[in-house]
Scaffold this active site. Sequence first.
Site, short mmCIF file in Angstrom:
data_model
loop_
_atom_site.label_atom_id
_atom_site.label_comp_id
_atom_site.label_asym_id
_atom_site.label_seq_id
_atom_site.Cartn_x
_atom_site.Cartn_y
_atom_site.Cartn_z
N TYR A 59 0.84 -1.19 0.00
CA TYR A 59 0.00 0.00 0.00
C TYR A 59 0.88 1.24 0.00
O TYR A 59 1.88 1.29 0.74
CB TYR A 59 -0.94 0.02 1.22
CG TYR A 59 -2.33 -0.44 0.84
CD1 TYR A 59 -3.09 0.31 -0.05
CD2 TYR A 59 -2.85 -1.63 1.33
CE1 TYR A 59 -4.35 -0.13 -0.44
CE2 TYR A 59 -4.11 -2.06 0.96
CZ TYR A 59 -4.86 -1.30 0.07
OH TYR A 59 -6.10 -1.73 -0.32
N GLU A 61 -0.55 4.89 -0.53
CA GLU A 61 -1.31 6.11 -0.82
C GLU A 61 -0.40 7.34 -0.70
O GLU A 61 0.43 7.41 0.22
CB GLU A 61 -2.48 6.28 0.15
CG GLU A 61 -3.74 5.60 -0.33
CD GLU A 61 -3.97 4.26 0.32
OE1 GLU A 61 -2.96 3.58 0.63
OE2 GLU A 61 -5.14 3.90 0.53
N ASP A 205 -6.72 12.58 -25.53
CA ASP A 205 -6.70 11.18 -25.07
C ASP A 205 -5.95 10.41 -26.15
O ASP A 205 -6.50 10.10 -27.20
CB ASP A 205 -8.14 10.69 -24.91
CG ASP A 205 -8.20 9.23 -24.50
OD1 ASP A 205 -7.16 8.53 -24.59
OD2 ASP A 205 -9.29 8.76 -24.11
N THR A 231 -3.72 5.13 -22.03
CA THR A 231 -3.51 3.84 -21.40
C THR A 231 -2.08 3.45 -21.71
O THR A 231 -1.42 4.08 -22.54
CB THR A 231 -4.45 2.76 -21.98
OG1 THR A 231 -4.30 2.75 -23.39
CG2 THR A 231 -5.90 3.03 -21.62
N LYS A 234 -1.82 -0.42 -24.99
CA LYS A 234 -2.18 -0.55 -26.41
C LYS A 234 -0.91 -0.49 -27.26
O LYS A 234 -0.06 -1.34 -27.11
CB LYS A 234 -3.21 0.53 -26.76
CG LYS A 234 -4.53 0.37 -25.97
CD LYS A 234 -5.59 1.34 -26.47
CE LYS A 234 -6.93 1.11 -25.78
NZ LYS A 234 -7.07 1.88 -24.53
N ARG A 240 -1.56 -3.16 -18.36
CA ARG A 240 -2.85 -2.47 -18.42
C ARG A 240 -2.82 -1.36 -17.39
O ARG A 240 -2.56 -1.61 -16.20
CB ARG A 240 -3.98 -3.43 -18.08
CG ARG A 240 -4.09 -4.58 -19.03
CD ARG A 240 -5.41 -5.27 -18.87
NE ARG A 240 -6.42 -4.53 -19.57
CZ ARG A 240 -6.70 -4.67 -20.87
NH1 ARG A 240 -6.02 -5.54 -21.59
NH2 ARG A 240 -7.64 -3.96 -21.44
#
Length: 422
Positions: A59, A61, A205, A231, A234, A240
């Site tokens: 974790y 954050e 985008d 992303t 691709k 991903r």
Amino acid sequence: MNKSEQSALDLLFQQDPEVAQALQQEDDRQRYSVVLIASENYASKAVLQAQSGVMNNKYAEGYPGRRYYGGCQYVDVVERLAIQRAQQLFGAEHVNVQAHSGSQANMAAYFATLKPGETVLGMALDQGGHLTHGATVSFSGNTYKFVQYGVDRQTETIDYDQLERLAQEHRPKLIVAGCSAYSRIIDFPRFRAIADQVGALLMVDMAHIAGLIAGGAHPSPFPHAHIVTSTTQKTLRGPRGGLILCTEELARKVDSAVFPYSQGGPFMHVIAAKAVCFGEALRPDFARYASQVVSNCQLLAQELSEAGLRLVAGGTDNHLVLVDVTPLGITGRDAESALESVGIIANKNAIPYDPKPPRVTSGLRLGTPAITSRGCGPAEMRQVARWIVQILTNMGNDQVKQQVAQEVRAMTSRFPVPGIDQ
Ligand code: DSN
């Protein structure tokens, strides 16, 4: 598969044979398919290794050096590397690598630049845009007042005059450029000029074309865009995940729109894999790959066109081509399923002004990133085009299907699979 990968799979087979078997079958499916899904690719072994590693457990954050948990010294290293490499790759002032996906990157970009109800221009999904560019079935079309632009009926390329008129009429706060089914170069300077006329910010985008931009095979949205989302899986060929790049001026707003506003703990294993992906994209051989993706796609398009198929927008400048299959008397859905039955994997897709619903469609979207990553070149593109034409013009002919399926199997057996074999 090397020894240690085999023993990891053996262990999974012992512990959870159902999942292990599906993984093994997916491995085979990817190996023996001609993958023409424009948004898919084969990530390298290094990317897959980073993504499946121990950072999954952590974790973290916050941001590097400013975390809400102890023990973050090593995840800080990979997040800083990912940021620095993405800055170098795209020439961006500020980078956030924590967005879990492209849709979450877009959500955070909107949160950073808009208040609910404000006006935005985005490309309609059925004209080649994306769900998150204002479709009514998406949060985007419900939270903001999206006005949708599209392509010219004749040329099937972005109608910049319409965009300009809509901008003058609606005075948007933000203009979104970027597409998921558009085969031509996007004119970023023109978008910026229109945004400037009405005092709007420009968001790009670049999810589909990020790898082409990184490899110099498509013009860059920098320095035209104020904010860029993407992303990483691709054409960029990474894990991903999502990515946001912006001006220094928007940096704080973007970071807080991601965490704490819309996400909690970052996926540190994915961020490690993003760092590996950006490192790979900085190497000279990535530019060769990007240029080959485009030349492969142009050759595929040319062969299909010479065989009589109608290409939307007349052809392609990038990694994808959209075929109108209606002159063949079939739908996009028929085409997708006939091709899948012989191991050629593509997707049905709306074409501009498509009268058919999204689950049927008049179009077929074909892309070359994945087969290019496998090492396919001109000879294979000609062969793939021949197979597509044979299948789509002999629907229901089992003899043709059997023959093509055998040839697909033979060809895919000759090409190693990145991430699996090498
Ligand atoms: N689903 C992706 C595509 O296939 O284009 C876009 O998010």
